[in-house]
Design a protein around this motif. Sequence first.
Motif, PDB file in Angstrom:
ATOM      1  N   MET A   1       0.827  -1.197   0.000  1.00 24.57           N
ATOM      2  CA  MET A   1       0.000   0.000   0.000  1.00 24.57           C
ATOM      3  C   MET A   1       0.872   1.263   0.000  1.00 24.57           C
ATOM      4  SD  MET A   1      -3.131   0.933  -0.190  1.00 24.57           S
ATOM      5  CE  MET A   1      -3.893  -0.648   0.164  1.00 24.57           C
ATOM      6  N   ARG A   2       1.974   1.210   0.741  1.00 26.24           N
ATOM      7  CA  ARG A   2       2.881   2.363   0.745  1.00 26.24           C
ATOM      8  C   ARG A   2       3.539   2.548  -0.616  1.00 26.24           C
ATOM      9  NH1 ARG A   2       5.939   2.409   6.665  1.00 26.24           N
ATOM     10  NH2 ARG A   2       4.055   2.854   7.899  1.00 26.24           N
ATOM     11  N   LYS A   6       3.417   5.903  -2.769  1.00 26.78           N
ATOM     12  CA  LYS A   6       4.621   6.574  -3.258  1.00 26.78           C
ATOM     13  C   LYS A   6       4.589   6.743  -4.769  1.00 26.78           C
ATOM     14  CE  LYS A   6       9.669   6.423  -3.001  1.00 26.78           C
ATOM     15  NZ  LYS A   6      10.853   5.694  -2.457  1.00 26.78           N
ATOM     16  N   SER A   7       4.107   5.710  -5.493  1.00 23.51           N
ATOM     17  CA  SER A   7       4.067   5.780  -6.956  1.00 23.51           C
ATOM     18  C   SER A   7       3.093   6.839  -7.451  1.00 23.51           C
ATOM     19  CB  SER A   7       3.686   4.413  -7.543  1.00 23.51           C
ATOM     20  OG  SER A   7       2.357   4.060  -7.191  1.00 23.51           O
ATOM     21  N   GLY A   9       2.735   9.703  -5.761  1.00 25.24           N
ATOM     22  CA  GLY A   9       3.172  10.964  -5.183  1.00 25.24           C
ATOM     23  C   GLY A   9       2.485  11.321  -3.887  1.00 25.24           C
ATOM     24  N   LEU A  10       2.027  10.303  -3.154  1.00 23.46           N
ATOM     25  CA  LEU A  10       1.332  10.540  -1.894  1.00 23.46           C
ATOM     26  C   LEU A  10       2.237  10.178  -0.721  1.00 23.46           C
ATOM     27  CD1 LEU A  10      -2.079   8.910  -2.882  1.00 23.46           C
ATOM     28  CD2 LEU A  10      -1.582  11.361  -2.753  1.00 23.46           C
ATOM     29  N   PRO A  11       2.081  10.840   0.412  1.00 21.50           N
ATOM     30  CA  PRO A  11       2.920  10.529   1.572  1.00 21.50           C
ATOM     31  C   PRO A  11       2.607   9.140   2.126  1.00 21.50           C
ATOM     32  CG  PRO A  11       1.176  12.069   2.178  1.00 21.50           C
ATOM     33  CD  PRO A  11       1.140  11.952   0.679  1.00 21.50           C
ATOM     34  N   ALA A  12       3.588   8.513   2.750  1.00 21.56           N
ATOM     35  CA  ALA A  12       3.426   7.157   3.285  1.00 21.56           C
ATOM     36  C   ALA A  12       2.318   7.095   4.330  1.00 21.56           C
ATOM     37  CB  ALA A  12       4.747   6.681   3.887  1.00 21.56           C
ATOM     38  N   ARG A  13       2.120   8.194   5.051  1.00 22.27           N
ATOM     39  CA  ARG A  13       1.094   8.182   6.095  1.00 22.27           C
ATOM     40  C   ARG A  13      -0.306   7.985   5.509  1.00 22.27           C
ATOM     41  NH1 ARG A  13       2.186  13.683   5.513  1.00 22.27           N
ATOM     42  NH2 ARG A  13       0.345  14.967   5.025  1.00 22.27           N
ATOM     43  N   ARG A  14      -0.467   8.322   4.215  1.00 22.89           N
ATOM     44  CA  ARG A  14      -1.784   8.144   3.591  1.00 22.89           C
ATOM     45  C   ARG A  14      -2.144   6.662   3.511  1.00 22.89           C
ATOM     46  NH1 ARG A  14      -6.749   9.592   3.485  1.00 22.89           N
ATOM     47  NH2 ARG A  14      -7.838   9.061   1.549  1.00 22.89           N
ATOM     48  N   LEU A  50      -6.851   5.897  -1.678  1.00 20.51           N
ATOM     49  CA  LEU A  50      -5.558   6.564  -1.480  1.00 20.51           C
ATOM     50  C   LEU A  50      -5.581   8.022  -1.932  1.00 20.51           C
ATOM     51  CD1 LEU A  50      -2.840   3.916  -2.418  1.00 20.51           C
ATOM     52  CD2 LEU A  50      -3.048   5.148  -0.251  1.00 20.51           C
ATOM     53  N   GLY A  51      -6.141   8.256  -3.094  1.00 18.77           N
ATOM     54  CA  GLY A  51      -6.149   9.618  -3.634  1.00 18.77           C
ATOM     55  C   GLY A  51      -7.312  10.465  -3.166  1.00 18.77           C
TER      56      GLY A  51
END
Length: 226
Positions: A1-2, A6-7, A9-14, A50-51
Amino acid sequence: MRWLAKSNGLPARRADEVLETVGLAEVARRRAGGFSLGMFQRLGIAAALLGDPQLLVFDEPVNGLDPEGILWIRRFMRKLAAEGRTVFVSSHLLSEMALTAGELVVIGRGKLIAQCSTAHFVSRASRGAVVVRSPEAGVLMPVIEAAGYRVECGEDPTRLVVAGASTEEIGEIAAAHRITLHQLMEQNGSLEEAFMEITGDAVEYHANTQGSVGQRSLQASIGDDG
């Protein structure tokens, strides 16, 4: 999921946030290969969230799930709709859609057949009937028939089903003849009955039996009234 986060462009905390949202935070470090079908469904939903999309599309979301999983999916989709998101669901499980959806879109042979609220869709196809229970059903039945209504009586001699009538009309007839009623209620059709009736002409492929195999689909939008 991380990696997905990342792919995109979202922070890992998301990734942690969406796993928490779908109830998978406690198993976040487990291999997905050992997940149950219900957990896989939740994982897929987490990836879709995620987004932070405002529109989500679910395709047969409850297929293969146990009752607990179905209830969770139903409540979660309603929660997403309550947050102001648009939630579309494509499903052939009409009984489930009747419990979940607020708005329906029915398509047959590539054409739009209906787009309305679930309640309105069912009422359009419902022939309208009233269920009456009375200890004097034998007296009530000919009185109702004399008023021009068709009456059916099944195995229960106290129960009558009156087609094409309203509860007000039957109640007034009973009152005028001083007949005691123990129950008086409308009998509405189901979503499945309405779907089969309204889409009957949109069946593309017919089987050789009394049933039919059709290219018909139902999409539902979940709202506050669903």
